[in-house]
Design a protein around this motif. Structure first.
Motif, PDB file in Angstrom:
ATOM      1  N   ASN A   1      41.911 -20.113   3.868  1.00  0.00           N
ATOM      2  CA  ASN A   1      42.716 -19.941   5.077  1.00  0.00           C
ATOM      3  C   ASN A   1      41.945 -20.453   6.273  1.00  0.00           C
ATOM      4  N   ALA A   2      42.598 -20.471   7.408  1.00  0.00           N
ATOM      5  CA  ALA A   2      41.878 -20.708   8.664  1.00  0.00           C
ATOM      6  C   ALA A   2      40.780 -19.665   8.768  1.00  0.00           C
ATOM      7  N   THR A   3      39.702 -20.001   9.453  1.00  0.00           N
ATOM      8  CA  THR A   3      38.555 -19.103   9.517  1.00  0.00           C
ATOM      9  C   THR A   3      38.933 -17.730  10.050  1.00  0.00           C
ATOM     10  N   VAL A   4      39.753 -17.678  11.109  1.00  0.00           N
ATOM     11  CA  VAL A   4      40.102 -16.368  11.683  1.00  0.00           C
ATOM     12  C   VAL A   4      40.905 -15.528  10.696  1.00  0.00           C
ATOM     13  N   VAL A   5      41.786 -16.174   9.937  1.00  0.00           N
ATOM     14  CA  VAL A   5      42.564 -15.458   8.929  1.00  0.00           C
ATOM     15  C   VAL A   5      41.655 -15.033   7.788  1.00  0.00           C
ATOM     16  N   GLN A   6      40.791 -15.934   7.364  1.00  0.00           N
ATOM     17  CA  GLN A   6      39.861 -15.635   6.280  1.00  0.00           C
ATOM     18  C   GLN A   6      38.996 -14.420   6.609  1.00  0.00           C
TER      19      GLN A   6
ATOM     20  N   VAL B   1      41.681 -21.811  22.179  1.00  0.00           N
ATOM     21  CA  VAL B   1      40.948 -20.718  21.544  1.00  0.00           C
ATOM     22  C   VAL B   1      41.951 -19.809  20.834  1.00  0.00           C
ATOM     23  N   PRO B   2      41.577 -19.249  19.680  1.00  0.00           N
ATOM     24  CA  PRO B   2      42.439 -18.236  19.073  1.00  0.00           C
ATOM     25  C   PRO B   2      42.499 -17.016  19.983  1.00  0.00           C
ATOM     26  N   GLY B   3      43.683 -16.426  20.117  1.00  0.00           N
ATOM     27  CA  GLY B   3      43.858 -15.244  20.951  1.00  0.00           C
ATOM     28  C   GLY B   3      44.123 -14.015  20.113  1.00  0.00           C
ATOM     29  N   ILE B   4      43.901 -12.848  20.709  1.00  0.00           N
ATOM     30  CA  ILE B   4      44.057 -11.568  20.022  1.00  0.00           C
ATOM     31  C   ILE B   4      45.058 -10.720  20.787  1.00  0.00           C
TER      32      ILE B   4
ATOM     33  N   GLY C   1      41.175 -24.482  11.413  1.00  0.00           N
ATOM     34  CA  GLY C   1      42.472 -24.049  10.907  1.00  0.00           C
ATOM     35  C   GLY C   1      43.518 -23.874  11.977  1.00  0.00           C
ATOM     36  N   LEU C   2      43.109 -23.943  13.246  1.00  0.00           N
ATOM     37  CA  LEU C   2      44.055 -23.868  14.362  1.00  0.00           C
ATOM     38  C   LEU C   2      44.542 -25.281  14.676  1.00  0.00           C
TER      39      LEU C   2
END
Length: 491
Positions: free
Chosen positions: A68-73, A196-199, A186-187
């Motif tokens: 998966n994308a790193t954040v999902v992984q 940037v990935p957001g939360i 992965g984004l």
């Protein structure tokens, strides 16, 4: 149970008071009962339930997820259950989650008691879109999903405000981390130098929990910093007397509603009355930020979207008259007007005769914008307090009267500069407007000082005591008729 924080639910899982499967089933049930929000593109029910079952096994023998994308992984590695993919503007190019191929996202607050008490009720015979309000964008589905209690946290992306904007409109916490703190592997890129990935979570503590899981160097993303990230628990700040809060005067922009201004002023007074030093500061190049952004964004979009050529990636047209005609048809069919418009603009800015006048100058202005923040924080300011959006969420029918570019220019004007400088910023839900809709305020911190930023945000969150959404009856639009669906009512 779905109202619990991540820490509370994690403890419940560890103590066996609830199983991952039971919790997953409750989330899925609420997703089904709130379909009208259009927050999810895909509900991976079978996959989620399977992952939940495997999560139970993980406590005994471990769990190895697929790629998966790193954040999902990273989330899966910690035993998180992936419920589905959420809705958004196409390629994250928008500020309302109204321009996606799966249709617009509806704001859960459109179906709240707080909102319905403030606006005239409409009959089922009225048009579907006459009353509900937008969720914000581009990560509107993620914000709506968290707001409606269908999940505990969600991922978004933030290039110019795409996490903080919907967070403000949906009454949730939206964190844009420092550029380079979280992997972008992965984004799908929009603007590589700002993405940037957001939360998105319902409380600040939960945002810190997710950040602790996601942050850190990734060999697959050369833009992530190599310093070791130490996850942190947020302290309960009791004394703000040593805190210096900056109020940027340039954020008093045209179009800022009187309600947002009043909430912003009240928040500044709250800090001042608690003993903090509150001072007006200047970020003189902020006024050029949004124009600068549109040049840089279009230029990078033109470059990034080139990979979707129909040969290796993306949609491929059936037109086969020639390679050129296939390319043209593929990209005409595969991109909406918004995406095509940015590609064309970007290619214009990148023409040899225009490159210096547009792209290079925009990069120089970006440096000036970043330097403004460096000077302000260097003067002793600990945190900046600004509005997140110009107003509360507007009705869908009003939002779509403006074109995408105009709307994005208006809606990103208060959030975008933090992306230019790569700084961390977080939206904190603060108050309800006169229409019963959320109003959020933005805190901007120093680079890689997420702990300080979120500690202050947590203190503020505790002071304002933002009310939890009271969802009433959610309806499903089916075959042109508004039909009653299972009631989703919470105390």
């Amino acid at each position: 149970m779905l109202r619990a924080s991540l820490r509370q639910i994690s403890l419940a899982l560890k103590e066996g008071r609830v199983t991952p499967t039971e919790l997953c089933q409750r989330c899925l049930a609420l997703i089904r009962s709130t379909q009208v929000l259009n927050a999810y593109i895909t509900v991976a029910e079978e996959t989620a339930l399977k992952q939940a079952e495997e999560a139970e096994e993980r406590y005994r023998r471990g769990y190895v997820p697929p790629y998966n994308a790193t954040v999902v992984q990273k989330l899966l590695d910690q035993g998180a259950v992936l419920l589905g993919k959420t809705n958004l503007d196409e390629f994250a190019m928008g500020s309302g989650s109204t321009d996606g191929v799966f249709g617009p996202v509806r704001n859960p607050w459109s179906y709240s008691r707080q909102y319905k008490e403030k606006v005239a009720s409409r009959s089922d015979s009225e048009p579907e879109n006459s009353n509900w309000v937008i969720a914000g964008g581009s990560s509107g589905g993620s914000a709506a999903a968290v707001s409606a209690f269908t999940c505990f946290a969600a991922l978004g992306s933030d290039t110019g405000g795409s996490t903080r904007n919907p967070a403000a409109h949906c009454g949730v916490v939206g964190l844009k981390p420092t550029y380079g703190l979280i992997s972008r592997h992965g984004l799908i890129p929009l603007v590589n130098s700002m993405d940037v990935p957001g939360i998105l979570t319902r409380c600040v503590d939960d945002a810190a929990v997710v950040l602790g899981t996601l942050a850190g160097h990734d060999p697959k993303d050369s833009t992530t910093v190599q310093d070791t990230f130490q996850p942190f628990a947020l302290p309960s700040l009791t004394d703000v007397s040593k805190l210096c809060v900056g109020i940027p005067k340039e954020y008093h922009v045209p179009g800022l509603s009187s309600e947002i201004l009043a909430v912003w002023s009240k928040a500044a007074d709250l800090f001042k009355n608690a003993g903090a030093k509150v001072v007006e500061v200047s970020l003189p190049h902020t006024c050029y930020s949004i124009v600068c952004y549109h040049v840089l964004c279009a230029a990078e979009v033109a470059s990034n979207m080139a990979r979707f050529d129909g040969l290796e990636y993306g949609h491929r047209s059936d037109v086969n008259k020639s390679t050129e005609s296939m390319y043209a048809a593929t990209r005409r069919e595969g991109f909406n007007d918004v995406v095509r418009g940015r590609i064309l603009s970007g290619n214009y800015f990148l023409l040899k005769q225009n490159y210096e006048d547009y792209f290079v100058k925009a990069q120089k202005v970006r440096r000036l914008i970043a330097n403004d923040f460096v000077k302000v924080f260097g003067s002793g300011i600990d945190i900046l307090l600004t509005p997140t959006t110009l107003s509360d969420a507007v009705p869908y029918v009003e939002f779509i009267k403006e074109d995408n570019r105009t709307r994005s220019t208006q809606d990103d004007i208060l959030t975008q500069a933090a992306n230019m400088a790569g700084l961390p910023a977080v939206n904190v839900p603060t108050a309800l407007s006169g229409r019963g809709l959320p109003i959020g305020l933005q805190f901007i911190g120093r680079s890689f000082q997420e702990k300080q930023l979120l500690t202050v945000a947590k203190w503020f969150e505790k002071q304002v005591q933002f009310p939890m959404i009271q969802l009433e009856e959610v309806k499903k639009y089916d075959n042109g008729v508004l039909q009653h669906q299972e009631s989703a009512s919470y105390s």
